[in-house]
Design an enzyme around this catalytic site. Structure first.
Site, PDB file in Angstrom:
ATOM      1  N   ARG A   1      -2.937  -8.248  -1.408  1.00 54.98           N
ATOM      2  CA  ARG A   1      -4.281  -8.757  -1.699  1.00 54.98           C
ATOM      3  C   ARG A   1      -4.649  -8.507  -3.160  1.00 54.98           C
ATOM      4  NH1 ARG A   1      -8.377  -6.307   2.446  1.00 54.98           N
ATOM      5  NH2 ARG A   1      -7.563  -4.374   1.594  1.00 54.98           N
TER       6      ARG A   1
ATOM      7  N   GLU B   1       2.089  -4.084  23.256  1.00 55.05           N
ATOM      8  CA  GLU B   1       2.728  -2.788  23.595  1.00 55.05           C
ATOM      9  C   GLU B   1       2.134  -2.217  24.857  1.00 55.05           C
ATOM     10  OE1 GLU B   1       2.733  -0.050  20.295  1.00 55.05           O
ATOM     11  OE2 GLU B   1       3.390  -1.632  18.940  1.00 55.05           O
TER      12      GLU B   1
ATOM     13  N   GLY C   1       0.845  -1.206   0.000  1.00 55.39           N
ATOM     14  CA  GLY C   1       0.000   0.000   0.000  1.00 55.39           C
ATOM     15  C   GLY C   1       0.866   1.236   0.000  1.00 55.39           C
ATOM     16  N   ARG C   2       0.374   2.292   0.639  1.00 58.88           N
ATOM     17  CA  ARG C   2       1.118   3.570   0.627  1.00 58.88           C
ATOM     18  C   ARG C   2       2.521   3.420   1.212  1.00 58.88           C
ATOM     19  NH1 ARG C   2      -4.449   5.431   1.971  1.00 58.88           N
ATOM     20  NH2 ARG C   2      -4.004   4.252   3.856  1.00 58.88           N
ATOM     21  N   ILE C   3       2.597   2.847   2.444  1.00 54.84           N
ATOM     22  CA  ILE C   3       3.903   2.776   3.111  1.00 54.84           C
ATOM     23  C   ILE C   3       4.787   1.712   2.455  1.00 54.84           C
ATOM     24  CG2 ILE C   3       5.065   2.359   5.318  1.00 54.84           C
ATOM     25  CD1 ILE C   3       2.451   3.442   6.674  1.00 54.84           C
TER      26      ILE C   3
ATOM     27  N   HIS D   1       7.746   2.273  18.769  1.00 53.86           N
ATOM     28  CA  HIS D   1       6.630   2.708  17.921  1.00 53.86           C
ATOM     29  C   HIS D   1       6.823   4.159  17.445  1.00 53.86           C
ATOM     30  CE1 HIS D   1       2.171   1.687  16.995  1.00 53.86           C
ATOM     31  NE2 HIS D   1       2.634   2.552  16.114  1.00 53.86           N
TER      32      HIS D   1
ATOM     33  N   ARG E   1       1.960  -3.473  12.606  1.00 50.26           N
ATOM     34  CA  ARG E   1       1.369  -3.631  13.930  1.00 50.26           C
ATOM     35  C   ARG E   1       1.866  -4.959  14.486  1.00 50.26           C
ATOM     36  NH1 ARG E   1       0.309   0.971  13.979  1.00 50.26           N
ATOM     37  NH2 ARG E   1      -1.690   2.017  14.222  1.00 50.26           N
TER      38      ARG E   1
ATOM     39  N   GLY F   1       7.203   5.111  14.175  1.00 49.67           N
ATOM     40  CA  GLY F   1       6.965   5.261  12.729  1.00 49.67           C
ATOM     41  C   GLY F   1       6.628   6.668  12.273  1.00 49.67           C
TER      42      GLY F   1
ATOM     43  N   THR G   1       7.057  -2.499  10.868  1.00 49.15           N
ATOM     44  CA  THR G   1       6.569  -1.197  11.330  1.00 49.15           C
ATOM     45  C   THR G   1       5.050  -1.150  11.243  1.00 49.15           C
ATOM     46  OG1 THR G   1       6.720  -0.219   9.131  1.00 49.15           O
ATOM     47  CG2 THR G   1       8.634   0.083  10.571  1.00 49.15           C
TER      48      THR G   1
HETATM   49  P1  NAP Z   1      -2.580   1.056   3.055  1.00 51.42           P
HETATM   50  O1  NAP Z   1      -2.180   2.095   2.039  1.00 51.42           O
HETATM   51  O2  NAP Z   1      -4.020   0.771   3.252  1.00 51.42           O
HETATM   52  O3  NAP Z   1      -1.808  -0.287   2.639  1.00 51.42           O
HETATM   53  C1  NAP Z   1      -2.121  -1.533   3.158  1.00 51.42           C
HETATM   54  C2  NAP Z   1      -1.809  -2.575   2.101  1.00 51.42           C
HETATM   55  O4  NAP Z   1      -2.009  -3.846   2.670  1.00 51.42           O
HETATM   56  C3  NAP Z   1      -2.708  -2.468   0.873  1.00 51.42           C
HETATM   57  O5  NAP Z   1      -1.920  -2.579  -0.289  1.00 51.42           O
HETATM   58  C4  NAP Z   1      -3.644  -3.647   1.041  1.00 51.42           C
HETATM   59  O6  NAP Z   1      -4.062  -4.236  -0.177  1.00 51.42           O
HETATM   60  C5  NAP Z   1      -2.769  -4.635   1.768  1.00 51.42           C
HETATM   61  N1  NAP Z   1      -3.581  -5.612   2.484  1.00 51.42           N
HETATM   62  C6  NAP Z   1      -4.599  -5.367   3.336  1.00 51.42           C
HETATM   63  N2  NAP Z   1      -5.107  -6.518   3.793  1.00 51.42           N
HETATM   64  C7  NAP Z   1      -4.393  -7.500   3.199  1.00 51.42           C
HETATM   65  C8  NAP Z   1      -4.459  -8.922   3.254  1.00 51.42           C
HETATM   66  N3  NAP Z   1      -5.357  -9.546   4.017  1.00 51.42           N
HETATM   67  N4  NAP Z   1      -3.580  -9.614   2.508  1.00 51.42           N
HETATM   68  C9  NAP Z   1      -2.673  -8.974   1.744  1.00 51.42           C
HETATM   69  N5  NAP Z   1      -2.576  -7.643   1.636  1.00 51.42           N
HETATM   70  C10 NAP Z   1      -3.422  -6.919   2.355  1.00 51.42           C
HETATM   71  O7  NAP Z   1      -2.005   1.413   4.471  1.00 51.42           O
HETATM   72  P2  NAP Z   1      -0.671   2.249   4.824  1.00 51.42           P
HETATM   73  O8  NAP Z   1      -0.986   3.693   4.907  1.00 51.42           O
HETATM   74  O9  NAP Z   1       0.427   1.789   3.936  1.00 51.42           O
HETATM   75  O10 NAP Z   1      -0.428   1.749   6.342  1.00 51.42           O
HETATM   76  C11 NAP Z   1      -0.178   0.382   6.602  1.00 51.42           C
HETATM   77  C12 NAP Z   1      -0.173   0.117   8.087  1.00 51.42           C
HETATM   78  O11 NAP Z   1       1.007   0.642   8.669  1.00 51.42           O
HETATM   79  C13 NAP Z   1      -1.283   0.819   8.882  1.00 51.42           C
HETATM   80  O12 NAP Z   1      -2.491   0.101   8.856  1.00 51.42           O
HETATM   81  C14 NAP Z   1      -0.710   0.923  10.276  1.00 51.42           C
HETATM   82  O13 NAP Z   1      -1.141  -0.150  11.085  1.00 51.42           O
HETATM   83  C15 NAP Z   1       0.791   0.841  10.044  1.00 51.42           C
HETATM   84  N6  NAP Z   1       1.470   2.083  10.457  1.00 51.42           N
HETATM   85  C16 NAP Z   1       2.366   2.047  11.475  1.00 51.42           C
HETATM   86  C17 NAP Z   1       3.023   3.192  11.852  1.00 51.42           C
HETATM   87  C18 NAP Z   1       4.024   3.180  12.978  1.00 51.42           C
HETATM   88  O14 NAP Z   1       4.085   4.156  13.716  1.00 51.42           O
HETATM   89  N7  NAP Z   1       4.842   2.153  13.112  1.00 51.42           N
HETATM   90  C19 NAP Z   1       2.770   4.402  11.205  1.00 51.42           C
HETATM   91  C20 NAP Z   1       1.854   4.415  10.165  1.00 51.42           C
HETATM   92  C21 NAP Z   1       1.204   3.238   9.792  1.00 51.42           C
HETATM   93  P3  NAP Z   1      -5.194  -3.598  -1.124  1.00 51.42           P
HETATM   94  O15 NAP Z   1      -4.479  -2.628  -1.999  1.00 51.42           O
HETATM   95  O16 NAP Z   1      -5.729  -4.768  -1.860  1.00 51.42           O
HETATM   96  O17 NAP Z   1      -6.207  -2.939  -0.213  1.00 51.42           O
END
Ligand code: NAP
Length: 313
Positions: free
Chosen positions: A175, A262, A152-154, A280, A233, A282, A231
């Site tokens: 996915r 955590e 996804g984005r990150i 944590h 969860r 990120g 990074t």
């Molecule tokens: P995002 O853009 O929604 O990306 C998530 C990706 O995971 C998407 O490409 C999604 O696929 C894929 N996905 C979701 N469910 C799946 C599954 N069951 N099997 C395979 N792939 C799957 O989210 P993001 O902004 O990158 O953030 C990701 C996560 O990083 C957040 O949810 C958060 O928990 C974590 N985070 C942590 C910190 C920190 O401080 N450490 C900071 C920011 C975020 P699709 O394209 O098909 O939907």
């Protein structure tokens, strides 16, 4: 409109919330279930964040709240279905923390491969006796393969950094198919990504579908020198299986920013040299935390003015 903010946020965000008439819990202390239940009963909107556990039972009685504006992109601490059933909309803060989190994932990868945590600990302990040609030899990054779980984005931001900045090859598990602006091979399983990568980085959201998505089998599929970076969860990774693999020397190391319970970090992890552990961090830059707060308040403002919410989940 009564707004409640559950935690201390950067000053500029607190000032804007105050200007909007919010009641502020100006503290780092996490509120318990009774306090959150009372907030749902007494406020129209709540700005909440990680650690505020909005489990299903909280939505079962007397809910005045219509909006939970979450400070953070991940919202696995909120039972979104139960909220929806109680007429509560949830919003989050996507995008503004993407670069910071990708930077931190790169930091962890580099620190593990180049043994930066170990080296820092040695210097601080006063144990460094000087440069030698064979001291603390790590591994390079250029030309190695990075496996992304959750493109996804990150995930994409990390892959772009690794490809353009470090000449890494990229494989991924996701996915849905992605149209990516850099070369990357999509693989069918997390195990295939584990087996085909020198470094695996987890970037899927937490939730019932992704709980332990990187489990014992995936960890067992990693290369003997493979490094795991998380990074995302704590729950997307089987921490117990990871600890066993590290203790038995079956993988090369790990860089973790998030944990299953955590802020408890297992002593077994803390005892390992080839593991880098961060608290944590990120999204932890002032500009990003301000942007997250402003985005959460933009959602509150839209709700108040009856406009479409910018970031519903
Ligand atoms: P995002 O853009 O929604 O990306 C998530 C990706 O995971 C998407 O490409 C999604 O696929 C894929 N996905 C979701 N469910 C799946 C599954 N069951 N099997 C395979 N792939 C799957 O989210 P993001 O902004 O990158 O953030 C990701 C996560 O990083 C957040 O949810 C958060 O928990 C974590 N985070 C942590 C910190 C920190 O401080 N450490 C900071 C920011 C975020 P699709 O394209 O098909 O939907």
């Amino acid at each position: 409109m009564r707004l409640f903010v559950t935690r201390r946020l950067p000053q500029r965000v607190m000032e804007r919330a105050r200007d909007m008439g919010a009641d502020l819990h100006d503290s780092d202390e996490v509120l318990d279930a009774d306090a959150l239940r009372a907030a749902l009963r007494d406020y129209d909107a709540i700005l909440c964040t990680i650690g505020d556990r909005f489990d299903a039972d909280l939505f079962a009685t007397d809910v005045r709240t219509k909006l939970l504006a979450n400070f953070g992109v991940g919202y696995n601490h909120i039972d979104v279905e139960a909220a929806r059933a109680a007429g509560v909309t949830v919003t989050n803060t996507p995008g503004v923390l993407t670069d910071a989190t990708a930077d931190l994932a790169m930091t962890l990868m580099l620190m593990v491969l180049r043994r930066a945590g170990e080296g820092e600990r040695m210097v601080r302990a006063g144990d460094w006796s000087g440069w030698t040609p064979t001291q603390m030899l790590g591994r390079g990054v250029t030309g190695r393969t990075l496996g992304i779980v959750g493109m996804g984005r990150i995930g994409q931001a990390m892959a772009a950094r690794a490809h353009h900045g470090f000449g890494m090859e990229i494989v991924y598990y996701n996915r849905s198919a992605k149209d990516l602006p850099f070369p990357a091979r999509r693989l069918d399983t997390v195990e295939a990504v584990a087996a085909g990568s020198d470094v695996v980085a987890l970037h899927v959201p937490a939730g019932p579908e992704t709980r332990h998505i990187f489990g014992a089998h995936a960890i067992a599929s990693m290369r003997p020198e493979g490094v795991l970076v998380n990074t995302a969860r704590g729950d997307v990774l089987d921490e117990t299986a990871l600890i066993a693999a590290l203790q038995e020397g079956r993988i090369g190391g790990a860089g973790l920013d998030v944990y299953e319970n955590e802020p408890t970090v297992p002593n077994a992890l803390r005892a390992l040299e080839n593991v880098v552990l961060l608290p944590h961090l990120g999204s932890a830059t002032l500009e990003v935390r301000e942007a997250m707060g402003m985005m959460a308040l933009d959602n509150v403002a839209a709700h108040v003015e009856g406009r479409d919410l910018p970031n519903p989940v």
